[in-house]
Design a protein around this motif. Structure first.
Motif, PDB file in Angstrom:
ATOM      1  N   CYS A  93      31.045  48.921  25.423  1.00  0.00           N
ATOM      2  CA  CYS A  93      29.589  48.928  25.495  1.00  0.00           C
ATOM      3  C   CYS A  93      29.083  47.557  25.933  1.00  0.00           C
ATOM      4  O   CYS A  93      29.780  46.551  25.816  1.00  0.00           O
ATOM      5  CB  CYS A  93      28.964  49.304  24.155  1.00  0.00           C
ATOM      6  N   LEU A  94      27.875  47.575  26.444  1.00  0.00           N
ATOM      7  CA  LEU A  94      27.161  46.352  26.748  1.00  0.00           C
ATOM      8  C   LEU A  94      26.012  46.272  25.750  1.00  0.00           C
ATOM      9  O   LEU A  94      25.153  47.148  25.719  1.00  0.00           O
ATOM     10  CB  LEU A  94      26.617  46.337  28.178  1.00  0.00           C
ATOM     11  N   VAL A  95      26.051  45.237  24.918  1.00  0.00           N
ATOM     12  CA  VAL A  95      25.014  45.021  23.914  1.00  0.00           C
ATOM     13  C   VAL A  95      24.041  43.999  24.479  1.00  0.00           C
ATOM     14  O   VAL A  95      24.450  42.925  24.925  1.00  0.00           O
ATOM     15  CB  VAL A  95      25.610  44.484  22.595  1.00  0.00           C
ATOM     16  N   THR A  96      22.760  44.329  24.450  1.00  0.00           N
ATOM     17  CA  THR A  96      21.716  43.414  24.893  1.00  0.00           C
ATOM     18  C   THR A  96      20.762  43.199  23.729  1.00  0.00           C
ATOM     19  O   THR A  96      20.210  44.159  23.186  1.00  0.00           O
ATOM     20  CB  THR A  96      20.931  43.998  26.085  1.00  0.00           C
ATOM     21  N   VAL A  97      20.584  41.937  23.344  1.00  0.00           N
ATOM     22  CA  VAL A  97      19.646  41.590  22.277  1.00  0.00           C
ATOM     23  C   VAL A  97      18.549  40.743  22.901  1.00  0.00           C
ATOM     24  O   VAL A  97      18.808  39.637  23.381  1.00  0.00           O
ATOM     25  CB  VAL A  97      20.338  40.820  21.134  1.00  0.00           C
ATOM     26  N   ASP A  98      17.339  41.271  22.911  1.00  0.00           N
ATOM     27  CA  ASP A  98      16.174  40.553  23.426  1.00  0.00           C
ATOM     28  C   ASP A  98      15.505  39.878  22.243  1.00  0.00           C
ATOM     29  O   ASP A  98      14.903  40.540  21.393  1.00  0.00           O
ATOM     30  CB  ASP A  98      15.215  41.532  24.110  1.00  0.00           C
ATOM     31  N   LEU A  99      15.627  38.552  22.177  1.00  0.00           N
ATOM     32  CA  LEU A  99      15.121  37.822  21.021  1.00  0.00           C
ATOM     33  C   LEU A  99      13.599  37.707  21.014  1.00  0.00           C
ATOM     34  O   LEU A  99      13.001  37.573  19.949  1.00  0.00           O
ATOM     35  CB  LEU A  99      15.763  36.430  20.949  1.00  0.00           C
ATOM     36  N   GLU A 100      12.962  37.758  22.174  1.00  0.00           N
ATOM     37  CA  GLU A 100      11.498  37.710  22.220  1.00  0.00           C
ATOM     38  C   GLU A 100      10.902  38.990  21.652  1.00  0.00           C
ATOM     39  O   GLU A 100       9.936  38.952  20.900  1.00  0.00           O
ATOM     40  CB  GLU A 100      11.006  37.487  23.653  1.00  0.00           C
ATOM     41  N   LYS A 101      11.485  40.124  22.030  1.00  0.00           N
ATOM     42  CA  LYS A 101      10.973  41.420  21.583  1.00  0.00           C
ATOM     43  C   LYS A 101      11.642  41.898  20.302  1.00  0.00           C
ATOM     44  O   LYS A 101      11.249  42.911  19.736  1.00  0.00           O
ATOM     45  CB  LYS A 101      11.171  42.469  22.679  1.00  0.00           C
ATOM     46  N   MET A 102      12.692  41.168  19.875  1.00  0.00           N
ATOM     47  CA  MET A 102      13.479  41.541  18.698  1.00  0.00           C
ATOM     48  C   MET A 102      13.979  42.986  18.817  1.00  0.00           C
ATOM     49  O   MET A 102      13.825  43.800  17.917  1.00  0.00           O
ATOM     50  CB  MET A 102      12.686  41.336  17.412  1.00  0.00           C
ATOM     51  N   LYS A 103      14.606  43.279  19.985  1.00  0.00           N
ATOM     52  CA  LYS A 103      15.136  44.619  20.253  1.00  0.00           C
ATOM     53  C   LYS A 103      16.604  44.510  20.632  1.00  0.00           C
ATOM     54  O   LYS A 103      17.029  43.536  21.257  1.00  0.00           O
ATOM     55  CB  LYS A 103      14.364  45.286  21.384  1.00  0.00           C
ATOM     56  N   ILE A 104      17.334  45.541  20.262  1.00  0.00           N
ATOM     57  CA  ILE A 104      18.747  45.628  20.632  1.00  0.00           C
ATOM     58  C   ILE A 104      18.964  46.929  21.387  1.00  0.00           C
ATOM     59  O   ILE A 104      18.343  47.952  21.078  1.00  0.00           O
ATOM     60  CB  ILE A 104      19.663  45.545  19.382  1.00  0.00           C
ATOM     61  N   ASN A 105      19.815  46.871  22.399  1.00  0.00           N
ATOM     62  CA  ASN A 105      20.151  48.049  23.190  1.00  0.00           C
ATOM     63  C   ASN A 105      21.665  48.054  23.418  1.00  0.00           C
ATOM     64  O   ASN A 105      22.250  47.017  23.712  1.00  0.00           O
ATOM     65  CB  ASN A 105      19.406  48.031  24.522  1.00  0.00           C
ATOM     66  N   LEU A 106      22.269  49.214  23.283  1.00  0.00           N
ATOM     67  CA  LEU A 106      23.684  49.372  23.576  1.00  0.00           C
ATOM     68  C   LEU A 106      23.857  50.424  24.657  1.00  0.00           C
ATOM     69  O   LEU A 106      23.355  51.539  24.515  1.00  0.00           O
ATOM     70  CB  LEU A 106      24.480  49.794  22.329  1.00  0.00           C
ATOM     71  N   ASP A 107      24.523  50.052  25.738  1.00  0.00           N
ATOM     72  CA  ASP A 107      24.880  50.980  26.806  1.00  0.00           C
ATOM     73  C   ASP A 107      26.371  51.253  26.668  1.00  0.00           C
ATOM     74  O   ASP A 107      27.184  50.339  26.818  1.00  0.00           O
ATOM     75  CB  ASP A 107      24.579  50.372  28.186  1.00  0.00           C
ATOM     76  N   TYR A 108      26.707  52.509  26.375  1.00  0.00           N
ATOM     77  CA  TYR A 108      28.095  52.884  26.086  1.00  0.00           C
ATOM     78  C   TYR A 108      28.845  53.273  27.348  1.00  0.00           C
ATOM     79  O   TYR A 108      28.285  53.863  28.261  1.00  0.00           O
ATOM     80  CB  TYR A 108      28.130  54.044  25.079  1.00  0.00           C
ATOM     81  N   ARG A 109      30.147  52.981  27.358  1.00  0.00           N
ATOM     82  CA  ARG A 109      31.031  53.388  28.444  1.00  0.00           C
ATOM     83  C   ARG A 109      32.030  54.415  27.893  1.00  0.00           C
ATOM     84  O   ARG A 109      32.652  54.201  26.860  1.00  0.00           O
ATOM     85  CB  ARG A 109      31.792  52.185  29.003  1.00  0.00           C
ATOM     86  N   TYR A 110      32.135  55.514  28.628  1.00  0.00           N
ATOM     87  CA  TYR A 110      33.049  56.597  28.267  1.00  0.00           C
ATOM     88  C   TYR A 110      34.093  56.753  29.364  1.00  0.00           C
ATOM     89  O   TYR A 110      33.857  56.391  30.507  1.00  0.00           O
ATOM     90  CB  TYR A 110      32.288  57.924  28.147  1.00  0.00           C
ATOM     91  N   ASP A 111      35.228  57.301  29.013  1.00  0.00           N
ATOM     92  CA  ASP A 111      36.243  57.630  30.033  1.00  0.00           C
ATOM     93  C   ASP A 111      35.970  58.998  30.583  1.00  0.00           C
ATOM     94  O   ASP A 111      35.428  59.850  30.005  1.00  0.00           O
ATOM     95  CB  ASP A 111      37.661  57.578  29.449  1.00  0.00           C
TER      96      ASP A 111
END
Length: 111
Positions: A93-111
């Motif tokens: 996965c690619l984890v993105t944490v936006d500290l200004e907006k205090m949001k986290i997003n995970l983009d998952y990778r599957y086979d």
């Protein structure tokens, strides 16, 4: 009451926040988990206040261990709660944490 996956997202975000450089605005973690759940490959980047993307290493090796534990638990949660949409469990996965907006997003990778 928050669900366990929400708690895990929050914990992952906190771990990354505590390990990132002070001038980070966005924290990026590219994670690749082993099928056996016993190791992972982590690539850490951040975007600073000027918009420049740079890699970093956490100050302590415990960061990798903590993240591995949380990500493995999250993947097991997805499988146990049938959240993979009929696909095999995600392997990265690619984890993105936006500290200004205090949001986290995970983009998952599957086979």
């Amino acid at each position: 009451m928050a669900s366990r996956d929400d708690e895990l997202y929050s914990e992952i975000g906190r771990i990354l926040f505590e390990s990132a450089p002070e001038n980070a605005q966005i924290i990026l973690l590219d994670a690749e988990l082993s099928p056996e759940d016993d190791h992972a490959k982590f690539l850490y980047d951040y975007v600073d206040t000027k918009g420049v993307k740079t890699w970093f290493l956490p100050g302590t090796p415990a960061t990798d261990s903590l993240l591995l534990e949380r990500l493995v638990e999250l993947r097991k949660y997805f499988v146990a709660n049938n959240l993979t949409n009929g696909k095999p469990a995600w392997h990265g996965c690619l984890v993105t944490v936006d500290l200004e907006k205090m949001k986290i997003n995970l983009d998952y990778r599957y086979d």
